[in-house]
Design a protein around this motif. Structure first.
Motif, PDB file in Angstrom:
ATOM      1  N   ARG A   1       0.834  -1.211   0.000  1.00  0.00           N
ATOM      2  CA  ARG A   1       0.000   0.000   0.000  1.00  0.00           C
ATOM      3  C   ARG A   1       0.865   1.256   0.000  1.00  0.00           C
ATOM      4  O   ARG A   1       0.584   2.225  -0.696  1.00  0.00           O
ATOM      5  N   LYS A   2       1.952   1.229   0.737  1.00  0.00           N
ATOM      6  CA  LYS A   2       2.877   2.373   0.773  1.00  0.00           C
ATOM      7  C   LYS A   2       3.558   2.556  -0.588  1.00  0.00           C
ATOM      8  O   LYS A   2       3.735   3.685  -1.053  1.00  0.00           O
ATOM      9  N   ARG A   3       3.947   1.448  -1.227  1.00  0.00           N
ATOM     10  CA  ARG A   3       4.582   1.527  -2.560  1.00  0.00           C
ATOM     11  C   ARG A   3       3.634   2.151  -3.573  1.00  0.00           C
ATOM     12  O   ARG A   3       4.047   2.955  -4.397  1.00  0.00           O
ATOM     13  N   ILE A   4       2.369   1.760  -3.544  1.00  0.00           N
ATOM     14  CA  ILE A   4       1.378   2.329  -4.462  1.00  0.00           C
ATOM     15  C   ILE A   4       1.303   3.832  -4.258  1.00  0.00           C
ATOM     16  O   ILE A   4       1.292   4.608  -5.220  1.00  0.00           O
ATOM     17  N   GLU A   5       1.289   4.250  -3.012  1.00  0.00           N
ATOM     18  CA  GLU A   5       1.204   5.678  -2.689  1.00  0.00           C
ATOM     19  C   GLU A   5       2.438   6.440  -3.188  1.00  0.00           C
ATOM     20  O   GLU A   5       2.308   7.466  -3.858  1.00  0.00           O
ATOM     21  N   ILE A   6       3.628   5.942  -2.905  1.00  0.00           N
ATOM     22  CA  ILE A   6       4.846   6.647  -3.313  1.00  0.00           C
ATOM     23  C   ILE A   6       5.020   6.603  -4.831  1.00  0.00           C
ATOM     24  O   ILE A   6       5.497   7.567  -5.436  1.00  0.00           O
TER      25      ILE A   6
ATOM     26  N   MET B   1       2.595   6.700  -7.010  1.00  0.00           N
ATOM     27  CA  MET B   1       1.676   7.710  -7.526  1.00  0.00           C
ATOM     28  C   MET B   1       2.240   9.120  -7.308  1.00  0.00           C
ATOM     29  O   MET B   1       2.186   9.962  -8.199  1.00  0.00           O
ATOM     30  N   ILE B   2       2.807   9.345  -6.139  1.00  0.00           N
ATOM     31  CA  ILE B   2       3.405  10.653  -5.836  1.00  0.00           C
ATOM     32  C   ILE B   2       4.539  10.952  -6.814  1.00  0.00           C
ATOM     33  O   ILE B   2       4.604  12.029  -7.408  1.00  0.00           O
TER      34      ILE B   2
END
Length: 92
Positions: free
Chosen positions: A52-57, A59-60
């Motif tokens: 979930r953190k990888r998806i967020e970073i 996208m950023i």
């Protein structure tokens, strides 16, 4: 001509991209299904905190690169295994 693992320091969340093609101002990211949380892969329908953190970073970083004028193409590992050269050309 391309550069593998170019360090992208122009963005706030700097990192090493997978492939940079200068003449196209294009960054190609090869995202591993597990490491980047490919929810289209039946094996990873339930994501862990890391994914979930990888998806967020991801996208950023993608948004920051686009804001700086780069084009970004993200390819899933599982899609690459099935991809033909013509499929890659269409995506490019």
């Amino acid at each position: 001509e391309f550069i593998a693992h170019k360090y992208m320091s122009e963005i706030k969340h700097s990192y090493q991209c997978d492939i940079f093609i200068p003449i196209l101002n294009l960054i190609i990211e090869i995202d591993g299904d597990y490491w980047h949380g490919n929810k289209n892969n039946p094996r990873y329908q339930v994501l862990n905190d890391y994914q979930r953190k990888r998806i967020e970073i991801d996208m950023i970083r993608t948004n920051e690169l686009i804001e700086k004028g780069y084009k970004v193409l993200r390819l899933w590992e599982s899609d690459i295994y099935k991809m033909k050269l013509r499929d890659l050309r269409k995506k490019l």
